[in-house]
Design a protein around this motif. Structure first.
Motif, mmCIF file in Angstrom:
data_model
loop_
_atom_site.group_PDB
_atom_site.id
_atom_site.type_symbol
_atom_site.label_atom_id
_atom_site.label_comp_id
_atom_site.label_asym_id
_atom_site.label_seq_id
_atom_site.Cartn_x
_atom_site.Cartn_y
_atom_site.Cartn_z
ATOM 1 N N ASN A 23 29.715 -6.682 -73.191
ATOM 2 C CA ASN A 23 29.309 -5.578 -72.328
ATOM 3 C C ASN A 23 28.511 -4.529 -73.091
ATOM 4 O O ASN A 23 27.550 -3.955 -72.563
ATOM 5 C CB ASN A 23 30.538 -4.942 -71.681
ATOM 6 C CG ASN A 23 30.225 -4.365 -70.315
ATOM 7 O OD1 ASN A 23 29.246 -4.734 -69.683
ATOM 8 N ND2 ASN A 23 31.060 -3.456 -69.858
ATOM 9 N N PHE A 27 24.654 -3.905 -71.731
ATOM 10 C CA PHE A 27 24.172 -2.578 -71.335
ATOM 11 C C PHE A 27 23.085 -2.080 -72.293
ATOM 12 O O PHE A 27 22.019 -1.626 -71.875
ATOM 13 C CB PHE A 27 25.358 -1.617 -71.298
ATOM 14 C CG PHE A 27 25.001 -0.202 -70.934
ATOM 15 C CD1 PHE A 27 24.162 0.075 -69.876
ATOM 16 C CD2 PHE A 27 25.516 0.863 -71.663
ATOM 17 C CE1 PHE A 27 23.837 1.384 -69.532
ATOM 18 C CE2 PHE A 27 25.197 2.164 -71.349
ATOM 19 C CZ PHE A 27 24.351 2.427 -70.282
ATOM 20 N N MET A 90 31.193 2.237 -67.135
ATOM 21 C CA MET A 90 30.265 1.300 -66.488
ATOM 22 C C MET A 90 30.000 1.658 -65.034
ATOM 23 O O MET A 90 28.910 1.447 -64.507
ATOM 24 C CB MET A 90 30.799 -0.126 -66.606
ATOM 25 C CG MET A 90 30.785 -0.670 -68.031
ATOM 26 S SD MET A 90 29.119 -0.769 -68.760
ATOM 27 C CE MET A 90 29.046 0.767 -69.698
ATOM 28 N N ILE A 179 27.693 -5.279 -65.582
ATOM 29 C CA ILE A 179 28.411 -4.417 -66.530
ATOM 30 C C ILE A 179 29.789 -4.028 -65.997
ATOM 31 O O ILE A 179 30.756 -3.938 -66.768
ATOM 32 C CB ILE A 179 27.577 -3.166 -66.889
ATOM 33 C CG1 ILE A 179 27.236 -2.337 -65.648
ATOM 34 C CG2 ILE A 179 26.318 -3.551 -67.661
ATOM 35 C CD1 ILE A 179 26.477 -1.051 -65.951
#
Length: 624
Positions: A23, A27, A90, A179
C-alpha cells in the motif's frame, strides 16, 4: 526457509507486513507518476524529491517514540492499532485523488510515513521473539523478499492505475478503491498475529520527539556490530532511495520512456531485490556472512555505474517510447538488466546487515535499536532527497548524479573491505572450496555462535585453513609458520586475515611463546582461533601426535575447544602424498569428496593434548 510461511508465528505477520509495503508503494508510486507526467518538468523533478522526503521525514521525528512504545507494550496490539490508522489515512487519500489536490495528497503521504514509522520497530524486533536464532536469517530473507515483491506489485499497480487511459475512462475510482482495500486486508490479517511479550514493560515513555530522536540516535552506538550494521544499512537506503525516487526522471530524460517504461524499470529493481533477498539465505548457508555485504556493494557499483554511461535518447520533437519501442531500442535490455542486478545485489547487501543488527542488539533494547536504525535511515534518505535537489539546482543531469552516488558507493565498499576483510575471505574461500570439491560438513551445530572458540584440526595439506574456514560459522583466525607468513607476495593477505606467525620452539623459544600469547589474546577478545597442533604436514596421511602448545593455550583461557577432522585431502596436489606438495602435474581431483567432521565442544579446563589427538583421530576415522 519457506516452511516458515506455514507457521502462524510468521505467516500472519508476513502477510500484514506485505500489505503495508504494497500500500505504501501503491499510493506513493501513483502520486509520483501523476506528478512526473502531469506537471512542468522543472517543478516535477523537485516535487518528486519532496514527495520522497516527506514520506521519510516522520522516521526522523517519531522513530524514538515508536521504539519506546514497541519495547513497552505488546507488539501484536501495536500492529493492529497501526493498521487502523492506515485505513483512516487511505480514506482521506481517496478524497485527495477525487479533488486532484496534490498538496493534500503529499500531506497524506507524510502520514503514511508516520504509519510506517510506527510499524518499523515492530517489523524487525518481533522476529527474534517468534523465530529461533537458526531461523532468523531465513525470516529476514523472507521479510525482505515479501517487502520487495510488495514494492514490485505496488509499483506496478500504482503506475498502471493512474495512466491517462485509465484516468480518462474510470477517473480515480481504481486507485482509490485499491488503497482502501489493501489497508483493510492488512488490518484483517493483523488479527491473527500471535502475542509478543513486551521487552521492557516497566519502561517510562518520553513523549518529547526531539529528546527521543537524539537519544534514539545514540542507540546506534550500543556496540560496534550494531554501529556497523546501522550505518551500512543507512548508506544503502541513501543509495536505494535516490535510485527509486529518481528512476522516473531517468526514464523520461535519458531513456525517453513513458509511464509504462518507468513502471517496468521500477518493477525490475524491485523484483531483483526480492530475488537477492532469497539468494542471501542460499548463498550464506543460513549463516550471517558479512562478506555478502561487500560482494553486494561491488555489484551495486558495477551495474549502477553502467547506467551512467548511457547517453540521452531524448531528441527535439521525438515522441516518448512505449514498452514495445523501448525493448527494440538501443538501451532497452541493457538498462532493464542493470536495474534488475542493482536490485539483486541490493538484496544481498541488506539482509545480512539486518540480521546482524537483530543478533547483536541487547534484548531489552531490541525495538529501540531498530528505531535508531530507522532514524539514521531517515537522516540518510532525507539527505539523498536534499542532495538530489541541490544537484538539480546546480544544473547537473541525472546521469552525472548517478555517477557521483555510484562512485561514493564504491568508496564505502572499499572501506568495508578494509575494515572487515576477514568476512570477505570467509565467504570467498567457502564458495571456492565448495566449487572445487564435493564438500560436506558434519556436526556444524557443535560450533558456538559467539564467544571465544579454539578450533583444533589435523593437518593434511597446504590449503587446510581454507577447508576449515568453509565449515565455520564465522571467520576464523590461524597460526601459521613464520617462513610462509614472511612471503612478500602473500603477506598482505596474511596480515589482513589476522593470521599469527609462529616460529618453532627449537629455532626461537621466545617467538613461540609470543605466538601462543597472541592466540590467547585473540580468544580473550572473543575470536575464533584455529591451530594445527601437529606442527607440520603429515608425510604419510597418518596423524602426528599433538604438541603441548594447544594444552598450554587452553589452560590460559575460558574458551570452548572444538576438535575437527579433515577427511579426503590426502592424495591432493596440496598434500605430501608423493613426497613433496605442490610439485609435478596436479592430479585430476576436481570435485573430489572432502569432508569436515566437527566434534562436540569441551571447556578449556578439561583439555589435554592427548585427549584432543584421540578425539580428532576418532572424528577422522579411516578416511584420509
Amino acid at each position: 526457509m519457506f516452511n516458515l510461511l506455514r507457521e502462524r508465528r510468521f505467516l500472519p505477520f508476513f502477510v500484514t507486513m506485505a500489505f503495508g509495503a504494497f500500500n505504501d508503494n501503491l499510493f506513493k508510486s501513483a502520486l509520483v507518476i501523476l506528478i512526473a507526467y502531469n506537471t512542468p518538468k522543472n517543478q516535477a523533478d523537485i516535487l518528486v524529491q519532496v514527495a520522497a522526503g516527506l514520506f521519510i521525514l516522520p522516521f526522523f521525528i517519531f522513530s524514538g517514540i515508536s521504539g519506546q512504545l514497541c519495547d513497552r507494550y505488546e507488539k501484536s496490539n501495536i500492529i493492529r492499532g497501526v493498521k487502523i490508522f492506515e485505513v483512516c489515512i487511505m480514506l482521506a487519500a481517496a478524497m485527495g485523488f477525487y479533488f486532484h489536490n496534490h498538496s493534500f495528497l503529499l500531506a497524506m503521504l507524510c502520514l503514511m510515513g508516520v504509519h510506517s514509522t510506527l510499524f518499523g520497530p515492530v517489523k524487525y524486533s518481533i522476529l527474534p521473539q517468534h523465530l529461533k536464532s537458526s531461523e532468523l536469517l531465513a525470516g529476514n530473507g523472507l521479510t525482505s523478499m515479501g517487502t520487495f515483491i510488495a514494492i514490485l506489485l505496488g509499483t506496478i499497480f500504482g503506475g498502471s492505475l493512474v495512466t491517462k487511459e485509465i484516468i480518462s475512462q474510470f477517473s480515480i475510482f481504481p486507485i482509490s478503491s485499491a488503497i482502501i482495500l489493501a489497508a483493510s486486508l492488512g488490518l484483517c490479517m493483523s488479527l491473527f498475529i500471535p502475542r509478543a511479550t513486551p521487552s521492557d514493560p516497566g519502561l517510562k515513555i518520553c513523549w518529547n520527539p526531539l529528546t527521543e530522536t537524539y537519544r534514539g540516535m545514540k542507540h546506534a552506538f550500543v556496540n560496534k556490530h550494531v554501529k556497523m550494521a546501522i550505518f551500512s544499512i543507512s548508506w544503502f537506503w541513501f543509495f536505494g532511495f535516490f535510485y527509486m525516487a529518481s528512476l522516473p526522471s531517468y526514464c523520461r530524460d535519458i531513456l525517453n520512456g513513458n509511464e509504462a517504461v518507468a513502471t517496468l524499470l521500477l518493477t525490475m529493481i524491485s523484483l531483483g531485490m526480492g530475488l537477492g533477498s532469497i539468494l542471501t539465505n542460499r548463498l550464506s548457508g543460513g549463516i550471517t556472512r558479512l562478506g555478502l555485504v561487500i560482494i553486494g556493494g561491488f555489484g551495486l557499483f558495477f551495474f549502477s555505474f553502467d547506467l551512467t554511461t548511457l547517453k540521452s535518447l531524448v531528441a527535439e520533437g521525438l515522441p516518448t517510447m512505449g514498452l514495445h519501442e523501448f525493448w527494440q531500442g538501443p538501451y532497452g535490455l541493457r538498462s532493464a538488466l542493470d536495474f534488475f542486478f542493482v536490485g539483486i545485489f541490493g538484496g544481498m547487501y541488506i539482509v545480512p546487515l539486518y540480521t546482524l543488527m537483530q543478533e547483536k542488539a541487547p534484548l531489552q533494547l531490541g525495538s529501540r535499536v531498530v528505531a535508531s536504525n530507522n532514524i539514521w535511515n531517515a537522516v540518510f534518505m532525507v539527505s539523498a532527497a536534499v542532495f538530489a535537489i541541490i544537484c538539480f539546482k546546480f544544473g547537473l543531469i541525472i546521469t552525472q548524479i548517478f555517477m557521483i552516488v555510484s562512485l561514493t558507493n564504491l568508496a564505502i565498499t572499499l572501506f568495508l573491505l578494509y575494515k572487515i576483510p576477514e568476512h570477505f575471505y570467509h565467504i570467498f574461500f567457502t564458495w571456492l572450496v565448495k566449487l572445487c570439491y564435493r564438500y560436506s560438513v558434519s556436526g556444524h551445530e557443535n560450533l558456538p555462535k559467539d564467544g571465544p572458540v579454539l578450533i583444533v584440526s589435523n593437518h593434511v595439506s597446504f590449503i587446510d585453513p581454507f577447508i576449515v574456514c568453509a565449515g565455520m560459522n564465522r571467520p576464523p583466525r590461524y597460526m601459521m609458520d613464520k617462513a610462509y607468513f614472511d612471503m612478500k607476495i602473500f603477506q598482505w593477505f596474511f596480515i589482513t586475515s589476522k593470521s599469527i606467525p609462529v616460529t618453532p620452539r627449537k629455532i626461537d623459544p621466545k617467538l613461540m611463546e609470543e605466538a601462543l600469547d597472541a592466540v590467547v589474546k585473540g580468544l580473550e577478545q572473543g575470536d575464533m582461533m584455529t591451530i594445527f597442533p601437529e606442527g607440520f604436514l603429515t608425510n604419510d596421511g597418518q596423524m602426528i601426535p599433538f604438541k603441548d602448545g594447544v594444552e598450554r593455550i587452553a589452560k590460559k583461557t575460558d574458551a570452548w575447544v572444538v576438535p575437527v577432522a579433515i577427511r579426503g585431502m590426502w592424495g591432493s596436489w596440496f598434500s605430501r602424498v608423493k613426497g613433496r606438495a605442490l610439485k609435478g602435474v596436479p592430479p585430476n581431483r576436481f570435485r573430489a569428496k572432502v569432508e569436515l567432521n566437527i566434534g562436540r565442544p569441551v571447556r578449556s579446563e578439561h583439555v589435554s593434548a592427548q585427549t584432543l589427538y584421540e578425539e580428532v583421530q576418532r572424528l577422522r576415522g579411516s578416511y584420509l
